[in-house]
Write a protein that holds these residues in place. Structure first.
Motif, PDB file in Angstrom:
ATOM      1  N   GLN A   1       0.832  -1.200   0.000  1.00  0.00           N
ATOM      2  CA  GLN A   1       0.000   0.000   0.000  1.00  0.00           C
ATOM      3  C   GLN A   1       0.869   1.253   0.000  1.00  0.00           C
ATOM      4  OE1 GLN A   1      -2.028   1.158   3.677  1.00  0.00           O
ATOM      5  NE2 GLN A   1      -3.831   1.770   2.509  1.00  0.00           N
ATOM      6  N   LEU A   2       1.900   1.258   0.825  1.00  0.00           N
ATOM      7  CA  LEU A   2       2.803   2.402   0.883  1.00  0.00           C
ATOM      8  C   LEU A   2       3.481   2.633  -0.459  1.00  0.00           C
ATOM      9  CD1 LEU A   2       4.470   4.567   2.404  1.00  0.00           C
ATOM     10  CD2 LEU A   2       6.078   2.745   3.004  1.00  0.00           C
ATOM     11  N   ASN A   3       4.019   1.581  -1.049  1.00  0.00           N
ATOM     12  CA  ASN A   3       4.755   1.726  -2.303  1.00  0.00           C
ATOM     13  C   ASN A   3       3.865   2.174  -3.451  1.00  0.00           C
ATOM     14  OD1 ASN A   3       7.166   0.906  -1.087  1.00  0.00           O
ATOM     15  ND2 ASN A   3       6.809  -1.251  -1.535  1.00  0.00           N
ATOM     16  N   ALA A   4       2.602   1.763  -3.415  1.00  0.00           N
ATOM     17  CA  ALA A   4       1.688   2.082  -4.516  1.00  0.00           C
ATOM     18  C   ALA A   4       1.017   3.440  -4.361  1.00  0.00           C
ATOM     19  CB  ALA A   4       0.618   0.995  -4.645  1.00  0.00           C
ATOM     20  N   THR A   5       0.783   3.864  -3.111  1.00  0.00           N
ATOM     21  CA  THR A   5      -0.035   5.062  -2.891  1.00  0.00           C
ATOM     22  C   THR A   5       0.693   6.196  -2.187  1.00  0.00           C
ATOM     23  OG1 THR A   5      -0.887   4.396  -0.711  1.00  0.00           O
ATOM     24  CG2 THR A   5      -2.036   3.541  -2.662  1.00  0.00           C
ATOM     25  N   GLY A   6       1.822   5.909  -1.542  1.00  0.00           N
ATOM     26  CA  GLY A   6       2.486   6.946  -0.759  1.00  0.00           C
ATOM     27  C   GLY A   6       1.850   7.163   0.594  1.00  0.00           C
TER      28      GLY A   6
ATOM     29  N   GLY B   1      14.310   2.108   8.361  1.00  0.00           N
ATOM     30  CA  GLY B   1      12.870   2.185   8.122  1.00  0.00           C
ATOM     31  C   GLY B   1      12.355   3.609   8.160  1.00  0.00           C
ATOM     32  N   GLU B   2      12.888   4.411   9.088  1.00  0.00           N
ATOM     33  CA  GLU B   2      12.489   5.815   9.179  1.00  0.00           C
ATOM     34  C   GLU B   2      12.758   6.528   7.857  1.00  0.00           C
ATOM     35  OE1 GLU B   2      13.755   9.679  11.892  1.00  0.00           O
ATOM     36  OE2 GLU B   2      15.261   8.383  10.954  1.00  0.00           O
ATOM     37  N   ALA B   3      13.950   6.333   7.306  1.00  0.00           N
ATOM     38  CA  ALA B   3      14.314   6.980   6.052  1.00  0.00           C
ATOM     39  C   ALA B   3      13.477   6.450   4.895  1.00  0.00           C
ATOM     40  CB  ALA B   3      15.805   6.772   5.762  1.00  0.00           C
ATOM     41  N   TYR B   4      13.201   5.146   4.893  1.00  0.00           N
ATOM     42  CA  TYR B   4      12.399   4.583   3.798  1.00  0.00           C
ATOM     43  C   TYR B   4      10.986   5.156   3.822  1.00  0.00           C
ATOM     44  CZ  TYR B   4      10.469   1.350   0.410  1.00  0.00           C
ATOM     45  OH  TYR B   4       9.859   0.827  -0.712  1.00  0.00           O
ATOM     46  N   PHE B   5      10.395   5.234   4.989  1.00  0.00           N
ATOM     47  CA  PHE B   5       9.059   5.825   5.083  1.00  0.00           C
ATOM     48  C   PHE B   5       9.064   7.259   4.559  1.00  0.00           C
ATOM     49  CE2 PHE B   5       6.052   3.502   8.215  1.00  0.00           C
ATOM     50  CZ  PHE B   5       6.274   2.306   7.566  1.00  0.00           C
TER      51      PHE B   5
END
Length: 474
Positions: free
Chosen positions: A337-342, A367-371
């Motif tokens: 969901q994150l990768n597809a929608t932000g 993970g903080e930076a990836y988010f």
């Protein structure tokens, strides 16, 4: 002489303290926004959020034009070059006063300090306002005059001090002119990667309509619906708050206005509205922490023993987590969901973060930076606070021995697997009883879906040992 308003993470005209204070109806006012692509890259600005900012600038330009405030635009690599350009611009246009709203992160604070010193040396006045929070950092303190280290006492003190303020709108400014080559145009350079964001409106009326619709129609059930990702139970306003197209004051004012309208007496918030208000106060809590603890902006753990943690995770596991192929459906659905929608549902942010940190033993900073690199609503203070909460290294974080079980979390918050099937079509035909552990289904060999990359029970014991060793060493 003229006044200059510098916009940053406050891309609105309504309830914008710096803009409202600058416009007095007598002194010409000019507004400016400076894009800083190299600085944004250092701060992991998500391309999808950059696109939202880019589109919002168009709407902001139109609103400022209606107020007789020319809107200027410039692209500089970083804050230092932006300051140099602002100094030259102020001299060229005869600017005597600079108005801006304060940002609490360390780089932003240093930028404001350096710019203020230079301008004041030239005899110009700099007016800085606390606008990001309803109650400014330093105004909510404990009995010892220190900032709170635990959220609930902070919330209680915040609510005791809070008074409902009227949302202000700017006046009309006196007309003024600036050279055409400085003015914002829809085709101005925007040399930062952008990814088209979801169909999110960026005009103020539409944003306020979304706030009204949530407050009027859905907030009453927020306490019941907010944890279930398959339910449309959240406000979907976080992206606007993150770029300042909407203020927290507007949100709280709307809550109380609807509460007043619903009973005609003293404003009494529903249970759902109280919980949403609490989430807005969490936002303020993290903003205050960033102000008082510059080490957070340097990505240090809030708790000093955090430096003793030994992160055993590896890049391969991290990549599998990023791509949503860990073999744990609720985690993978969240990441997809994150990768597809932000965007990612808040409950899922906690589940996904806990899994990366305490099942895969990957440093929370990864993970903080990836988010931040993916989120349309990326906000440093909230993101850092959330990750350190999950890592048990933050201010008022969860105890280190509290470790989310990704299977139980899925069963509790997506019992029928509706959300999982939406984002993991490979599991569309898995029966409900196996949707959270598809490897137990008798036909699992037919699935194009990985088996779990780790055993949760085993990793939990490792985490307990690692954290205990870090605390004992401290």
């Amino acid at each position: 002489m003229k006044r200059l308003v510098l916009f940053n993470r406050d891309l609105r005209t309504i309830d914008n303290t710096a803009l409202i204070q600058a416009i007095d109806g007598e002194t010409p006012v000019i507004a400016v926004f400076i894009a800083t692509p190299q600085q944004w890259a250092q701060h992991d600005l998500a391309p999808i959020q950059a696109d939202l900012i880019r589109r919002r600038l168009e709407a902001l330009h139109e609103e400022l034009e209606l107020l007789n405030v020319p809107f200027l635009y410039k692209e500089c690599d970083d804050f230092e070059r932006a300051n140099e350009w602002l100094l030259a611009l102020s001299a060229e246009l005869g600017v005597s006063e600079l108005f801006l709203n304060f940002d609490y992160e360390i780089n932003e604070r240093n930028r404001i300090t350096a710019l203020s010193e230079r301008l004041e040396q030239q005899g110009k006045t700099v007016c800085v306002f606390d606008d990001k929070c309803i109650l400014r950092p330093g105004s909510v303190l404990n009995k010892q005059g220190k900032n709170f280290k635990v959220f609930t006492p902070f919330k209680n003190a915040w609510k005791a001090q809070f008074t409902l303020a009227r949302v202000q709108k700017p006046k009309m400014s006196v007309p003024t002119d600036v050279p055409a080559h400085y003015r914002y145009e829809s085709n101005v350079p925007f040399n930062y990667p952008t990814v088209s964001s979801l169909p999110m409106p960026v005009d103020t009326n539409s944003i306020i309509d979304k706030l009204r619709a949530f407050s009027h129609d859905r907030v009453a059930n927020y306490h019941q619906d907010r944890d279930f990702p398959a339910v449309d139970g959240t406000s979907q306003l976080s992206a606007y708050l993150a770029i300042g197209a909407l203020s927290a004051r507007q949100c709280v004012a709307r809550l109380y206005l609807d509460a007043t309208m619903s009973n005609g007496q003293e404003p009494t918030l529903s249970e759902g509205a109280e919980i949403w208000l609490s989430e807005l106060i969490w936002r303020e809590f993290y903003q205050h922490l960033v102000y008082f603890e510059p080490k957070l902006s340097r990505r240090h753990g809030y708790l000093s023993w955090e430096r003793n943690l030994i992160w055993q995770g590896n890049e391969e596991a991290f990549t599998q987590w990023c791509n949503g192929v860990t073999g744990y459906p609720i985690v993978d659905a969240a990441m997809r969901q994150l990768n597809a929608t932000g965007w990612m549902h808040n409950r899922l942010r906690m589940i996904a973060a806990s899994f990366l940190i305490k099942d895969l033993h990957v440093d929370w900073r990864w993970g903080e930076a990836y988010f931040m690199s993916k989120l349309v609503d990326g906000d440093f203070a909230a993101n850092n606070g959330g990750w350190q909460w999950c890592a048990s290294t933050g201010c008022d974080g969860q105890p280190y021995f509290r470790i989310f079980n990704p299977i139980r979390q899925g069963e509790r918050f997506d019992a029928q697997g509706e959300f999982i099937r939406q984002w993991i079509p490979e599991l569309a035909n898995v029966p409900n009883r196996h949707i959270h552990q598809p490897w137990l289904w008798e036909a699992c060999q037919k699935l194009e879906y990985p088996e779990p990359i780790v055993d949760h029970k085993t990793q939990r014991e490792i985490t307990l040992s690692v954290y205990k060793a870090a605390k004992d060493q401290h």
